[in-house]
Design an enzyme around this catalytic site. Sequence first.
Site, PDB file in Angstrom:
ATOM      1  N   ASP A 179      -9.555  -5.106  -5.455  1.00  0.00           N
ATOM      2  CA  ASP A 179      -8.955  -3.873  -4.580  1.00  0.00           C
ATOM      3  C   ASP A 179     -10.215  -2.696  -4.503  1.00  0.00           C
ATOM      4  O   ASP A 179     -10.360  -2.067  -5.624  1.00  0.00           O
ATOM      5  CB  ASP A 179      -7.729  -3.715  -5.067  1.00  0.00           C
ATOM      6  CG  ASP A 179      -7.164  -2.502  -3.878  1.00  0.00           C
ATOM      7  OD1 ASP A 179      -7.832  -2.229  -3.197  1.00  0.00           O
ATOM      8  OD2 ASP A 179      -5.823  -2.599  -4.114  1.00  0.00           O
ATOM      9  N   HIS A 237      -7.360  -5.481  -1.070  1.00  0.00           N
ATOM     10  CA  HIS A 237      -6.319  -4.811  -0.913  1.00  0.00           C
ATOM     11  C   HIS A 237      -5.341  -5.383   0.033  1.00  0.00           C
ATOM     12  O   HIS A 237      -3.783  -5.276  -0.310  1.00  0.00           O
ATOM     13  CB  HIS A 237      -6.512  -3.268  -0.482  1.00  0.00           C
ATOM     14  CG  HIS A 237      -5.580  -2.446  -0.330  1.00  0.00           C
ATOM     15  ND1 HIS A 237      -5.101  -1.682  -1.647  1.00  0.00           N
ATOM     16  CD2 HIS A 237      -4.714  -1.831   0.632  1.00  0.00           C
ATOM     17  CE1 HIS A 237      -4.141  -0.847  -1.123  1.00  0.00           C
ATOM     18  NE2 HIS A 237      -3.956  -0.775   0.124  1.00  0.00           N
ATOM     19  N   SER A 284       0.931  -1.168  -0.155  1.00  0.00           N
ATOM     20  CA  SER A 284       0.064   0.030   0.044  1.00  0.00           C
ATOM     21  C   SER A 284       0.932   1.344  -0.099  1.00  0.00           C
ATOM     22  O   SER A 284       1.624   1.442  -0.711  1.00  0.00           O
ATOM     23  CB  SER A 284      -0.968  -0.031   1.109  1.00  0.00           C
ATOM     24  OG  SER A 284      -2.020   1.004   1.038  1.00  0.00           O
TER      25      SER A 284
END
Length: 471
Positions: free
Chosen positions: A372, A407, A280
Site C-alpha cells: 500500500d 491500497h 480507505s
Amino acid sequence: MIGTDSHFLNTSQNHHQVNVCSTVPAACGQRDALQTPRLSTMSQTVPPVLSVHPSRSLVDEKLKVLVENLPPGSPVTLHSLHRSEDEHYWEAYGHYVSDHRGIVSVAEDSSVGGTYTGIESMGLLWSMRPVPGSRKGLRLRKMNVRSPMLFNISVYNGLITEGFREQTPLASALIERWYMAPGVQRIDIREKGVRGTLFIPPGPGPFPGLLDMWGGGGGLLEYRSSLLASRGFASFALEYFNSGELESAELEFSYFENAFSIVKDHPQVIPDKIGIFGLSLGSIMTVYLAAESTIVKPLCCVCVSASHFYPPGKNLHGVYEVMTMKPHMIRVDENGHHAWRDMGLEIIKEPSYRINVEKINCPMLLVNGLDDQNWPSVECADEIAQIMSAAGKGDLVTRLHYPDTGHLIEPPFSPHFRATKFKTATGKQKVILLWGGQTKPHSDAQEDSWRKILSFLQHHLYSRETPKARM
C-alpha cells in the site's frame, strides 16, 4: 424513501457461441474494433468454435472459456475487449497453443505470453488494461449497476500483441457481467439529510444489513453494495460527499449515525444483525463509529486498507485536512505519481489522533496490502491488533495481509490499478495517486479476500445459509 427499482433478467446460462461470420451486436459499441478487411490465414473445413460459460453471470463468478475445432498445435491469441461507460477501451489477451485434440481451455492450459501468463481462468478480465494510446491514470468502475458490463471475447490466429483492430477473429463471443442479480431491489434514499442507495436481496427477507462506505474520491458508488445484495446482504451504499466537494460538505458524526439507523429501521433488515463495510476513508469512519458511537452498534466490521486515525473534535472536512497537513512529505516517483504513505506515517505518530479502538466490542476483519503506497494501513492494522489484544479483545480481530498488493482492494476479477487520476477531496488539485500493488498478486488478493469477506459476513450476520443468487 423514493424510487424503488426491481431488477429481473433472463437467467439462461447457455453457451454463447459465435463464429467468424457472426457480427458483434452494435449495442456493445465494439463492432469497429472487430471488423477488418482481412481474413484469417487459418483455413480448415470446420471453423473454430469459441464458447464462454456462463454467458451471463455475476462479476464474482468464474468463467469457462473454450476454443474447439482448431488444428492441433496451433498458436492462437485469446483477446477480451470492453468499452467502459466513459467510452474508454480496455483489453487483455493471452497466448495459447492448441492441444492434440485442437482444443484450448483457458481454465486448464497455460498462457505463454500476453497480459497474463500461466493457467489463469480469469486472466482475460483481471489483467485488463487501457488499450495503447489511452489517457494515463484511467480507472475502470461500473457506475450504472442496472446494466451489465459487456465483454467481447475473441480468438485470433497466431500470437498477436497489437493491432487487434486490423485482424479478423476466428470466432467471438459476447458476455454479460452483472453486479446486480435478478430480483435485487434498488432503493434511492433521501431522508434524515442522508443520501445513498439501499440494495435489498431477492426473496421475502428480512436480511442482515450493511452500511457500505467508500473512500476519499467521493461520490455515490453502488457496485460493491449491489454485489453484496446479490450475495444475501441488504447493503446501503452511502454517499457522504461528492468528488472535490468535501470543504462544502462539513459532515458531522451524526450523518453516519443517521445512515446506520436508516439501515436498521428498514422493514426488510434484521435490526440486530447489521455490520459496517469501509475502504480507505470509509474504513476510518467504520472504526470510529464502532469505537465512539452510542447509537451505532455493529455486529461486525470489515475494514479494507484500514486506519485508526481520527483527530478529536473534527468533522469529516477537518479529518481530511489533518490527513493531508504535511504535503512536503508526499513522495513523487519517476512517473510523477504521488505516494502519500510517508506523509501518513508521520501523521499517525501523533497519539491524540488515534481512535480508542479498545472500546470496540464487535469482530473486525482487517484487509490490507503489504505494498500500500497510499497510506500506512498495515502499520495501522498492526497497532489496532496490538491495542485490542492488550485490552483482552484480541480474539475480535482477524487480519488478512497480502504481499505485492496495493491500497485499492476491489471485488474479484476487477483490473488492478497501480496508479490512477485522483481529484483531492477539497477539489484543489488533480494528481495521479500511487496506490501500489503488482497485477497478478493484487488480483489474487482480490479474489481471496472477497471469498473470506463473504464468509466472515455470513458467519457473523447470518444464522442460516446465505441465499445463492445466480444469473
